[in-house]
Design a protein around this motif. Sequence first.
Motif, PDB file in Angstrom:
ATOM      1  N   GLY A   1       0.837  -1.195   0.000  1.00 14.84           N
ATOM      2  CA  GLY A   1       0.000   0.000   0.000  1.00 14.84           C
ATOM      3  C   GLY A   1       0.868   1.240   0.000  1.00 14.84           C
ATOM      4  O   GLY A   1       2.063   1.181  -0.316  1.00 14.84           O
ATOM      5  N   THR A   2       0.289   2.355   0.367  1.00 14.82           N
ATOM      6  CA  THR A   2       0.999   3.628   0.378  1.00 14.82           C
ATOM      7  C   THR A   2       0.902   4.259   1.763  1.00 14.82           C
ATOM      8  O   THR A   2      -0.186   4.333   2.337  1.00 14.82           O
ATOM      9  N   CYS A   3       2.033   4.720   2.286  1.00 16.19           N
ATOM     10  CA  CYS A   3       2.027   5.384   3.598  1.00 16.19           C
ATOM     11  C   CYS A   3       1.321   6.731   3.494  1.00 16.19           C
ATOM     12  O   CYS A   3       1.510   7.484   2.534  1.00 16.19           O
ATOM     13  N   GLY A   4       0.487   7.018   4.471  1.00 10.89           N
ATOM     14  CA  GLY A   4      -0.216   8.299   4.512  1.00 10.89           C
ATOM     15  C   GLY A   4      -0.480   8.712   5.947  1.00 10.89           C
ATOM     16  O   GLY A   4       0.084   8.148   6.887  1.00 10.89           O
ATOM     17  N   GLY A   5      -1.339   9.694   6.115  1.00 10.76           N
ATOM     18  CA  GLY A   5      -1.679  10.171   7.463  1.00 10.76           C
ATOM     19  C   GLY A   5      -2.600   9.198   8.169  1.00 10.76           C
ATOM     20  O   GLY A   5      -2.764   8.041   7.767  1.00 10.76           O
ATOM     21  N   LEU A   6      -3.218   9.677   9.226  1.00  6.75           N
ATOM     22  CA  LEU A   6      -4.103   8.835  10.029  1.00  6.75           C
ATOM     23  C   LEU A   6      -5.474   8.662   9.397  1.00  6.75           C
ATOM     24  O   LEU A   6      -6.249   7.827   9.833  1.00  6.75           O
ATOM     25  N   CYS A   7      -5.783   9.464   8.395  1.00  3.39           N
ATOM     26  CA  CYS A   7      -7.098   9.366   7.769  1.00  3.39           C
ATOM     27  C   CYS A   7      -7.033   9.818   6.322  1.00  3.39           C
ATOM     28  O   CYS A   7      -6.106  10.533   5.922  1.00  3.39           O
ATOM     29  N   ARG A   8      -8.027   9.361   5.554  1.00  2.00           N
ATOM     30  CA  ARG A   8      -8.184   9.821   4.178  1.00  2.00           C
ATOM     31  C   ARG A   8      -9.560  10.429   3.951  1.00  2.00           C
ATOM     32  O   ARG A   8      -9.732  11.274   3.097  1.00  2.00           O
ATOM     33  N   THR A   9     -10.538   9.967   4.715  1.00  2.00           N
ATOM     34  CA  THR A   9     -11.887  10.526   4.648  1.00  2.00           C
ATOM     35  C   THR A   9     -12.386  10.724   6.070  1.00  2.00           C
ATOM     36  O   THR A   9     -11.798  10.207   7.035  1.00  2.00           O
ATOM     37  N   ASP A  10     -13.495  11.445   6.215  1.00  2.00           N
ATOM     38  CA  ASP A  10     -14.064  11.693   7.542  1.00  2.00           C
ATOM     39  C   ASP A  10     -14.480  10.400   8.227  1.00  2.00           C
ATOM     40  O   ASP A  10     -14.508  10.329   9.461  1.00  2.00           O
ATOM     41  N   ASP A  11     -14.788   9.365   7.450  1.00  5.16           N
ATOM     42  CA  ASP A  11     -15.209   8.088   8.029  1.00  5.16           C
ATOM     43  C   ASP A  11     -14.108   7.430   8.855  1.00  5.16           C
ATOM     44  O   ASP A  11     -14.394   6.582   9.706  1.00  5.16           O
ATOM     45  N   HIS A  12     -12.861   7.814   8.618  1.00  4.12           N
ATOM     46  CA  HIS A  12     -11.753   7.225   9.354  1.00  4.12           C
ATOM     47  C   HIS A  12     -11.558   7.875  10.723  1.00  4.12           C
ATOM     48  O   HIS A  12     -10.715   7.415  11.506  1.00  4.12           O
ATOM     49  N   CYS A  13     -12.296   8.935  11.003  1.00  2.00           N
ATOM     50  CA  CYS A  13     -12.112   9.689  12.248  1.00  2.00           C
ATOM     51  C   CYS A  13     -13.246   9.400  13.232  1.00  2.00           C
ATOM     52  O   CYS A  13     -14.356   9.040  12.844  1.00  2.00           O
ATOM     53  N   PRO A  14     -12.969   9.600  14.549  1.00  2.00           N
ATOM     54  CA  PRO A  14     -14.024   9.410  15.561  1.00  2.00           C
ATOM     55  C   PRO A  14     -15.131  10.445  15.394  1.00  2.00           C
ATOM     56  O   PRO A  14     -14.971  11.444  14.692  1.00  2.00           O
ATOM     57  N   ASP A  15     -16.252  10.205  16.057  1.00  2.84           N
ATOM     58  CA  ASP A  15     -17.351  11.161  16.048  1.00  2.84           C
ATOM     59  C   ASP A  15     -16.878  12.511  16.578  1.00  2.84           C
ATOM     60  O   ASP A  15     -16.103  12.584  17.533  1.00  2.84           O
ATOM     61  N   GLY A  16     -17.337  13.572  15.953  1.00  5.28           N
ATOM     62  CA  GLY A  16     -16.946  14.911  16.379  1.00  5.28           C
ATOM     63  C   GLY A  16     -15.657  15.398  15.754  1.00  5.28           C
ATOM     64  O   GLY A  16     -15.194  16.490  16.060  1.00  5.28           O
ATOM     65  N   GLN A  17     -15.062  14.566  14.875  1.00  4.89           N
ATOM     66  CA  GLN A  17     -13.839  14.966  14.191  1.00  4.89           C
ATOM     67  C   GLN A  17     -13.997  14.760  12.688  1.00  4.89           C
ATOM     68  O   GLN A  17     -14.858  14.018  12.238  1.00  4.89           O
TER      69      GLN A  17
END
Length: 257
Positions: A100-116
């Motif tokens: 795969g490819t190294c990236g940040g902690l998220c690519r879309t809002d779905d990868h983040c907790p509620d409220g983020q």
Amino acid sequence: MTRSIRLVPFLFAAALLALMTACGPEYPKCEADKHCAKQNEVCVNGFCRQCRDDAQCAQIDPCQECGANNACVRRAGCCKSDLDCPGGRCWKDTPDAVTGTCGGLCRTDDHCPDGQRCAGGSCVPDVACTGDAQCPAGQRCVNNECVAACDTEAVYFDFNEYTIRLSEEQKVRDNATCIRERAAAHQVSGHADERGSDEYNLALGQRRANAVARQYRQLGVTDDLISTISYGEERPVCNQSNEECWQQNRRVETERR
């Protein structure tokens, strides 16, 4: 008998030549891949090298490729798991993909907790802005929301009056426009100077706030955007006992809640 003896040197030389030919060139020189096999290398332009193309490197590590000087090097950003991506994640196109490819902690809002939400590869509070630079032209950041870059002004009153002066009506119109553009709740607060009892000044401040709020409504501001309160003489902007100071304290302020 003599003839057989004469053939011995010839046969020995031929055998020696065949043996030398079988051994091949001395490493790292080569003529074929078989001459580099013991070193797990391939023959490239007469020399044993790690790779001729990416295929040889992928056998060692799927994230490697054939680089300069025919040496295997790691492909930039390639990963097999999150362990290959310090401070980030290994993002794969499909769950069964090898790399795969190294990236940040998220690519879309779905990868983040509620409220983020996802911003630049990181999960951040789900707010419209944290500074004016994040807002469109003509807007500014107020309480993490982009609002119209307008300002409301204080409306001043004559002594013991709650009728809006003619000279202050333009301020009221401009304030109403600002409230509508911001589309945010505002508090309309009435104030009085120090003369008179606390109870009287509290009532006078409320009448002044009501008068301005009533005018806002007539100018198209909806009820859900304004509320009124009176502080009487409790919040003066100055404390001198003269008309110049008293005039500044006889006012109505409109502030975003």
